[in-house]
Design an enzyme around this catalytic site. Structure first.
Site, short mmCIF file in Angstrom:
data_model
loop_
_atom_site.label_atom_id
_atom_site.label_comp_id
_atom_site.label_asym_id
_atom_site.label_seq_id
_atom_site.Cartn_x
_atom_site.Cartn_y
_atom_site.Cartn_z
N HIS A 54 47.53 61.07 25.65
CA HIS A 54 48.79 60.34 25.46
C HIS A 54 49.15 59.49 26.69
O HIS A 54 50.32 59.17 26.90
CB HIS A 54 49.95 61.30 25.15
CG HIS A 54 49.67 62.25 24.04
ND1 HIS A 54 49.81 61.93 22.71
CD2 HIS A 54 49.21 63.54 24.06
CE1 HIS A 54 49.48 62.95 21.96
NE2 HIS A 54 49.11 63.95 22.75
N SER B 214 45.33 33.81 41.13
CA SER B 214 46.47 33.15 40.51
C SER B 214 46.68 31.78 41.15
O SER B 214 46.45 31.60 42.34
CB SER B 214 47.73 34.00 40.71
OG SER B 214 48.90 33.24 40.44
N LYS C 159 47.08 37.76 44.24
CA LYS C 159 46.59 38.33 42.99
C LYS C 159 45.07 38.41 42.91
O LYS C 159 44.36 37.53 43.35
CB LYS C 159 47.09 37.49 41.79
CG LYS C 159 48.59 37.53 41.56
CD LYS C 159 49.08 38.89 41.12
CE LYS C 159 48.57 39.27 39.76
NZ LYS C 159 49.00 38.35 38.67
N GLU D 203 39.83 41.70 30.68
CA GLU D 203 40.85 41.29 29.71
C GLU D 203 40.26 40.39 28.63
O GLU D 203 40.63 40.49 27.45
CB GLU D 203 41.97 40.55 30.44
CG GLU D 203 42.80 41.44 31.36
CD GLU D 203 43.81 40.67 32.19
OE1 GLU D 203 44.68 41.33 32.77
OE2 GLU D 203 43.73 39.43 32.26
#
Length: 459
Positions: free
Chosen positions: A156, A277, A283, A290
């Site tokens: 979970h 970024s 970043k 992704e």
């Protein structure tokens, strides 16, 4: 331009209609397979005395010339010739003259395109299997180094029990093992020949379908000509297996994305597989993970598109089936790229072992061990569960963890607790003691890695 099938027609289609109906913009991907199938077909025609040996020799040489030109990207395809088959036939007749028209004796574009796709998917299925194997090897390589690296295990997305990091990685190894065997098993149904089934009913020429199947290294032939030209189960099966591969990659991608975040810091991805970024200089984004997570949508879409396409089609071939190729090509490209990228990410990732182990000391994931300890001393597990629940609540109130509780606290909860409880609660002990078959115990994990290595060696 006169169509190769235009004898029955009195009007030519508008150019935009030709463009709409043509498949050559995408089925030119099948050029190698189309010529390979034709080479086998012409050899069979000569062997069966349907054409002369001299005609076969001329056609064969012409096809080999076209194959060389295709390898060099020297063929200029035409929409007016609709598809890869008619384009190749036109190239061939331009190359060797009217005798090239004899190549199509005893076959149809219907069985020809089916043969092309069988050859195409056979090649790429084997290549994807090899890429899956390489990803498995990458997982094994990392697992070998991290048998005793401990990571919080989750259910979970809540801390559950500590596990070996190698054990976690090996879960994906076994997912990929199933993926590999699914592809391997699909070859039994994929590697059969539709060539010679004709448009739908076979042919009056005395062809030898078993001979062309042998030449093309198929295991056998379709036993029904209607089925041969209309079957696309082999593509659906490939797409289904591919969807499961991408689903497994997507799950691991999600873990990599979480683990590489500031909140987790369990791993750091190599710069090769990350981006920055345009506005935030600090970043480091896990973009490849992704992107793989996102690409699963197109693979699922390709599967459902073909399922929908086929669901109401009567036998045998229908023009709708021209739509079976682009999704197949896209799935092959997507799966290959995704598996290859993921292999690189696994091989080059930095594992922050210290961060992982520190986190296992900062939670209650050893609570089950405490309940098992009491149960092993005779207390019913349900009662032990309640005792430990109350101890966890006490820790929360004191802002400490189970290893920080005093022996006095333990004795107040139950006289069954002894000093050895502190050793039992250490994350390394918790993991090591889970030595049931397939468990996270270090000995079991080593066995799993050895078994995995043996599986890979056999491929």
């Amino acid at each position: 331009m006169t169509k190769l099938w235009g004898g029955r027609f009195t009007k030519s289609a508008e150019e935009w209609v030709d463009a709409f109906g043509a498949s050559i913009p995408f089925d030119k991907e099948l050029v190698e397979e189309d010529i390979t199938g034709s080479l086998a077909h012409v050899k069979m025609l000569a062997a069966c005395d349907i054409i002369t040996d001299e005609e076969a020799k001329t056609i064969t040489q012409g096809l080999k010339t076209l194959l060389e030109k295709a390898d060099k990207n020297e063929l200029e395809y035409s929409v007016q010739n609709e598809d890869i088959h008619l384009n190749i036939e036109k190239f061939l007749t331009d190359e060797i003259g009217p005798v090239g028209g004899k190549l199509h004796t005893g076959r149809s574009r219907n069985d020809q395109v089916a043969t092309d796709m069988h050859l195409y998917l056979r090649k790429h299925t084997n290549e994807i299997m090899e890429l899956v194997k390489q990803m498995q090897e990458a997982l094994l390589g990392q697992a070998e180094q991290h048998v005793e690296t401990i990571i919080p295990g989750y259910t979970h997305l809540q801390r559950a029990q500590p596990v070996s990091f190698a054990h976690h990685l090996m879960a994906y190894f076994w997912m990929l093992e199933r993926d590999y065997t699914r592809l391997e098993d699909s070859l039994k149904r994929l590697n059969i020949s539709p060539l010679g089934a004709g448009a739908l009913a076979g042919t009056t020429f005395p062809i030898d379908r078993h001979y062309t199947a042998e030449l093309l290294e198929f295991d056998g032939i379709y036993e029904n000509s209607l089925d041969a030209v209309s079957d696309r189960d082999f593509i659906l099966e490939f797409m289904s297996a591919s969807s499961m591969i991408m689903m497994h990659l997507s799950r691991l991608a999600e873990e990599f994305i979480l683990w590489s975040s500031q909140e987790f810091q369990f791993i750091e991805l190599d710069d090769t597989f990350a981006t920055g970024s345009s506005i935030m200089p600090q970043k480091k984004n896990p973009d490849m993970a992704e992107l793989i997570r996102g690409k699963i949508g197109r693979v699922y879409g390709n599967l459902f598109s073909l399922l929908t396409l086929l669901k109401g089609l009567p036998l045998a071939y229908n023009k709708d089936m021209q739509e079976d190729k682009e999704g197949m090509f896209d799935t092959v490209t997507t799966v290959k790229g995704s598996v290859k990228i993921f292999t690189g990410m696994i091989e080059t990732m930095k594992v922050n072992k210290g961060v992982m182990e520190k986190e296992t000391h900062s939670d209650f994931s050893n609570a089950t061990e405490l309940a098992d300890y009491l149960a092993s001393k005779g207390m019913p597990f349900r009662e032990a569960h309640e005792v430990v629940g109350k101890l966890v609540l006490l820790c929360i109130q004191k802002d400490i963890y189970l290893l920080d509780l005093s022996m006095k606290d333990y004795k107040q909860a139950s006289d069954l607790f002894e000093e050895d409880i502190y050793e039992v609660l250490k994350p390394s002990t918790v993991v090591k003691r889970r030595n049931s078959a397939g468990g996270t115990g270090f000995a079991q994990v080593k066995k799993a890695i050895e078994l995995g290595q043996e599986k890979v060696k056999q491929k």
